[in-house]
Design a protein around this motif. Structure first.
Motif, PDB file in Angstrom:
ATOM      1  N   VAL A  53      70.213 -73.469-114.595  1.00 20.62           N
ATOM      2  CA  VAL A  53      71.430 -74.133-114.143  1.00 20.62           C
ATOM      3  C   VAL A  53      71.478 -75.479-114.853  1.00 20.62           C
ATOM      4  O   VAL A  53      70.521 -76.255-114.803  1.00 20.62           O
ATOM      5  N   LEU A  96      79.718 -72.134-112.780  1.00 15.65           N
ATOM      6  CA  LEU A  96      79.381 -71.809-111.399  1.00 15.65           C
ATOM      7  C   LEU A  96      80.477 -72.191-110.431  1.00 15.65           C
ATOM      8  O   LEU A  96      80.366 -71.945-109.233  1.00 15.65           O
ATOM      9  N   LYS A 109      78.475 -77.518-112.750  1.00 15.64           N
ATOM     10  CA  LYS A 109      77.252 -76.847-113.192  1.00 15.64           C
ATOM     11  C   LYS A 109      77.591 -75.543-113.912  1.00 15.64           C
ATOM     12  O   LYS A 109      78.594 -74.888-113.629  1.00 15.64           O
ATOM     13  N   ALA A 111      75.608 -71.867-115.429  1.00 21.12           N
ATOM     14  CA  ALA A 111      74.402 -71.029-115.560  1.00 21.12           C
ATOM     15  C   ALA A 111      74.302 -70.625-117.022  1.00 21.12           C
ATOM     16  O   ALA A 111      75.245 -70.103-117.601  1.00 21.12           O
TER      17      ALA A 111
END
Length: 115
Positions: A53, A96, A109, A111
């Protein structure tokens, strides 16, 4: 980066190799007959997989996660094909949070999947 272990028995939280024939791909005559054919075996094999992340997208997985390249180089040498790189690192980014029409949200954020 959290690396994901390979497992032949399909244990939770792992990945496993699969035969190329399990995937149907467009054949040479697909535009004429709309027939998909079994894929040939993969040219490259997945040897390392990981997820992290991150703050925003990762443009270069090898630079962002140098441990991936180190792990690849520690593996037994594979047969090389002239004109092709020995390793290929693919980095996929997935936001995300839902995108906004108002622009990018501060601190969003992402991934990052590296294999």
């Amino acid at each position: 980066l959290r690396t994901i272990d390979e497992s032949a028995d399909g244990a939770p939280g792992t990945w496993s190799r699969c035969a190329g024939a399990g995937f149907a791909v467009r054949g040479a005559t697909y535009l004429e007959d709309n027939v998909k054919v079994p894929s040939p075996e993969p040219f490259y094999n997945v040897c390392v997989a990981g997820v992290a992340v991150c703050d925003g997208a990762v443009a270069d997985g090898a630079a962002a996660f140098p441990g991936v390249l180190e792990r690849l180089r520690a593996l037994p040498a594979a047969a090389e094909a002239p004109g092709f790189p020995t390793y290929m690192i693919i980095t996929m980014n997935s936001p995300l949070e839902a995108p906004s029409l108002k622009g990018r949200k501060a601190g969003a954020k992402t991934a990052a999947f590296v294999f």
